[in-house]
Scaffold this motif. Structure first.
Motif, PDB file in Angstrom:
ATOM      1  N   MET A   2       0.833  -1.207   0.000  1.00 50.57           N
ATOM      2  CA  MET A   2       0.000   0.000   0.000  1.00 50.57           C
ATOM      3  C   MET A   2       0.864   1.253   0.000  1.00 50.57           C
ATOM      4  N   ARG A   3       0.346   2.265  -0.647  1.00 54.32           N
ATOM      5  CA  ARG A   3       0.987   3.577  -0.632  1.00 54.32           C
ATOM      6  C   ARG A   3       0.538   4.323   0.618  1.00 54.32           C
ATOM      7  N   LEU A   4       1.323   5.287   1.017  1.00 51.10           N
ATOM      8  CA  LEU A   4       0.967   6.101   2.185  1.00 51.10           C
ATOM      9  C   LEU A   4      -0.381   6.762   1.969  1.00 51.10           C
ATOM     10  N   SER A   5      -0.651   7.232   0.758  1.00 50.02           N
ATOM     11  CA  SER A   5      -1.932   7.892   0.467  1.00 50.02           C
ATOM     12  C   SER A   5      -3.106   6.937   0.676  1.00 50.02           C
ATOM     13  N   GLU A   6      -2.912   5.646   0.394  1.00 54.80           N
ATOM     14  CA  GLU A   6      -3.976   4.667   0.607  1.00 54.80           C
ATOM     15  C   GLU A   6      -4.205   4.433   2.097  1.00 54.80           C
ATOM     16  N   PHE A   7      -3.125   4.447   2.888  1.00 53.55           N
ATOM     17  CA  PHE A   7      -3.281   4.361   4.345  1.00 53.55           C
ATOM     18  C   PHE A   7      -4.060   5.554   4.868  1.00 53.55           C
ATOM     19  N   LEU A   8      -3.700   6.743   4.380  1.00 52.54           N
ATOM     20  CA  LEU A   8      -4.361   7.971   4.833  1.00 52.54           C
ATOM     21  C   LEU A   8      -5.847   7.955   4.485  1.00 52.54           C
ATOM     22  N   GLU A   9      -6.199   7.435   3.298  1.00 48.11           N
ATOM     23  CA  GLU A   9      -7.608   7.310   2.904  1.00 48.11           C
ATOM     24  C   GLU A   9      -8.381   6.395   3.856  1.00 48.11           C
ATOM     25  N   ALA A  14       0.250   9.016   9.198  1.00 42.26           N
ATOM     26  CA  ALA A  14       1.666   8.798   8.889  1.00 42.26           C
ATOM     27  C   ALA A  14       2.437   8.435  10.157  1.00 42.26           C
ATOM     28  N   ALA A  15       2.039   9.011  11.302  1.00 37.24           N
ATOM     29  CA  ALA A  15       2.702   8.696  12.569  1.00 37.24           C
ATOM     30  C   ALA A  15       2.483   7.224  12.937  1.00 37.24           C
ATOM     31  N   THR A  16       1.287   6.719  12.694  1.00 39.23           N
ATOM     32  CA  THR A  16       0.994   5.312  12.965  1.00 39.23           C
ATOM     33  C   THR A  16       1.843   4.405  12.066  1.00 39.23           C
TER      34      THR A  16
END
Length: 195
Positions: A2-9, A14-16
């Motif tokens: 997964m990309r960071l942007s997908e995590f954020l969605e 980002a800290a997690t």
């Protein structure tokens, strides 16, 4: 993967992600791209990583040939095609070589293959062969070297022998690319004269 942007969605900050990386709960594959440490890796892992990092790109040239099992060469980097006006990313890992394709040739002959759960766009064998001829033609014009054309001819020979492309498919892409009569037609006729 997964990309960071997908995590954020998904509401994961980002800290997690940073804490998960410190605890070895995820591995960072490249800037902004993560994967579980126990994930099963496919032989085409680098293609999946490249597709995640450059979502508007298409696997091309030797990388597409290797995927379709039409070469013995192991590409030292992943070849990705992007459109004429697409943003050119700066990626350190994995090694990715970018090729710009014109608007008439970029979106033709694309198949999607799932590698490690990632939908990876890859040019079909016939289109890949024609792209190699076009690249070989440019190399010959600039460097007076015919190695690129020999490589494309061998790929065409293997694709026909293994039935991964037909003469009509190759001809269709060559005509669309404007290299049919000068480069592809004589070689294709020579390979299919006794077929």
């Amino acid at each position: 993967m997964m990309r960071l942007s997908e995590f954020l969605e998904e509401g994961i900050t980002a800290a997690t992600i940073s804490r998960m990386e410190q605890r070895a709960a995820v591995n960072q594959l490249s800037r902004g791209l993560y994967q579980l440490p126990d994930a099963l890796l496919d032989g085409n892992h680098s293609l999946a990583v490249a597709a995640k990092l450059i979502p508007n790109g298409v696997i091309c040239y030797d990388s597409a040939l290797a995927f379709h099992e039409l070469t013995d060469r192991i590409p030292p980097y992943v070849w990705m095609a992007i459109g004429p006006r697409d943003w050119r990313p700066k990626i350190v890992q994995p090694r990715i070589e970018i090729a710009r394709f014109g608007p008439k040739e970029f979106d033709k002959g694309i198949e999607r293959h799932v590698i490690e759960g990632v939908s990876v766009p890859i040019y079909v064998p016939a289109k890949t062969i024609v792209d190699l001829f076009k690249s070989g033609q440019r190399q010959k014009a600039f460097y007076s070297a015919s190695a690129g054309l020999a490589h494309a001819t061998q790929a065409m020979k293997d694709a026909l022998r293994l039935r991964k492309a037909t003469p009509s498919e190759i001809a269709k892409y060559a005509v669309a690319a404007g290299i049919w009569e000068k480069n592809v037609q004589p070689r294709l006729e020579a390979l299919t004269v006794n077929a």
